[in-house]
Design an enzyme around this catalytic site. Structure first.
Site, mmCIF file in Angstrom:
data_model
loop_
_atom_site.group_PDB
_atom_site.id
_atom_site.type_symbol
_atom_site.label_atom_id
_atom_site.label_comp_id
_atom_site.label_asym_id
_atom_site.label_seq_id
_atom_site.Cartn_x
_atom_site.Cartn_y
_atom_site.Cartn_z
ATOM 1 N N ALA A 84 0.843 -1.199 0.000
ATOM 2 C CA ALA A 84 0.000 0.000 0.000
ATOM 3 C C ALA A 84 0.873 1.241 0.000
ATOM 4 O O ALA A 84 2.024 1.214 0.463
ATOM 5 C CB ALA A 84 -0.924 0.002 1.219
ATOM 6 N N ASP A 85 0.312 2.319 -0.501
ATOM 7 C CA ASP A 85 0.996 3.606 -0.465
ATOM 8 C C ASP A 85 -0.054 4.706 -0.318
ATOM 9 O O ASP A 85 -1.057 4.705 -1.038
ATOM 10 C CB ASP A 85 1.817 3.839 -1.725
ATOM 11 C CG ASP A 85 2.834 4.947 -1.531
ATOM 12 O OD1 ASP A 85 3.972 4.635 -1.151
ATOM 13 O OD2 ASP A 85 2.488 6.130 -1.724
ATOM 14 N N THR A 86 0.175 5.604 0.613
ATOM 15 C CA THR A 86 -0.761 6.696 0.879
ATOM 16 C C THR A 86 -0.119 8.020 0.484
ATOM 17 O O THR A 86 1.024 8.295 0.851
ATOM 18 C CB THR A 86 -1.141 6.731 2.365
ATOM 19 O OG1 THR A 86 -1.774 5.500 2.724
ATOM 20 C CG2 THR A 86 -2.104 7.888 2.656
#
EC number: 3.6.1.9
Length: 205
Positions: A84-86
């Site tokens: 994941a990457d925010t």
């Protein structure tokens, strides 16, 4: 290996694919544990640059898929990796993790009194090649903040590992966020409602 004793899952644990979390984020770890999931953590350094032509959700999806590709060669049969990457976007500017206190203060000065978007891209990649990539969006409204409030937060909470220089679960989230449009957990770093649905498709839940 993390586990929850009173699992909410109904399938035979021995028959389920094994979940691998490729993230050092303590918030993502906690969210998966709160879902009642068993998972293993694997970490490695992955380049987080992205092509200039990408915008907003495209960036988050690209980074999540790029990270998953780095783990693909080492997946054992029956394993599913979650990456994941925010990112935080103000207009079309991406506000990454601040390099130091001065940059953190400058970012929060830009965010205060305005609304911005948070995108979390997620990739689920199975050892057999099946892959799902998606992003979730949350619009976050900040009230106006004083310089003293911003400096207090940066000094005491040191948000240098957080995109946009803040954590919604921190002190600043309590005093600054007036309204959310979308998932709160997405702002924390993982849209758990969508993750759960997609994990079901992989047979993990």
């Amino acid at each position: 290996m993390f586990s929850v004793s009173d699992s909410v899952l109904h399938t035979d644990p021995a028959a389920r694919p094994r979940l691998v979390l490729a993230s050092g984020s303590p918030r993502r770890r906690q969210l998966l544990s709160d879902l009642g999931l068993d998972y293993e953590i694997r970490l490695r350094d992955v380049d987080e640059s992205f092509p200039d032509h990408l915008r907003r959700a495209e960036i988050a999806e690209y980074l999540a898929a790029h990270k998953a590709a780095a783990y693909a060669p080492d997946l054992a049969p029956g394993e599913v990796v979650l990456t994941a990457d925010t990112i935080v976007c103000l207009d079309d500017d991406v506000l990454n993790k601040p390099a130091d206190a001065a940059e953190a203060v400058a970012m929060l000065q830009r965010l205060q009194g305005r609304a911005h978007e948070v995108y979390t891209g997620v990739c689920l990649l199975a050892a057999d090649g099946r892959q799902v990539v998606f992003a979730d969006e949350t619009r976050v409204h900040f009230r106006p903040l004083t310089t003293a409030e911003i400096e207090h937060y940066v000094r005491h909470y040191q948000p240098f590992d957080k995109a946009g220089s803040y954590g919604a679960q921190d002190w600043i989230g309590m005093v600054a966020i007036t309204r959310l449009e979308g998932s709160y957990f997405n702002v924390m770093g993982l849209p758990v409602h969508r993750v759960w649905e997609e994990l079901a498709g992989f047979g993990v839940v």
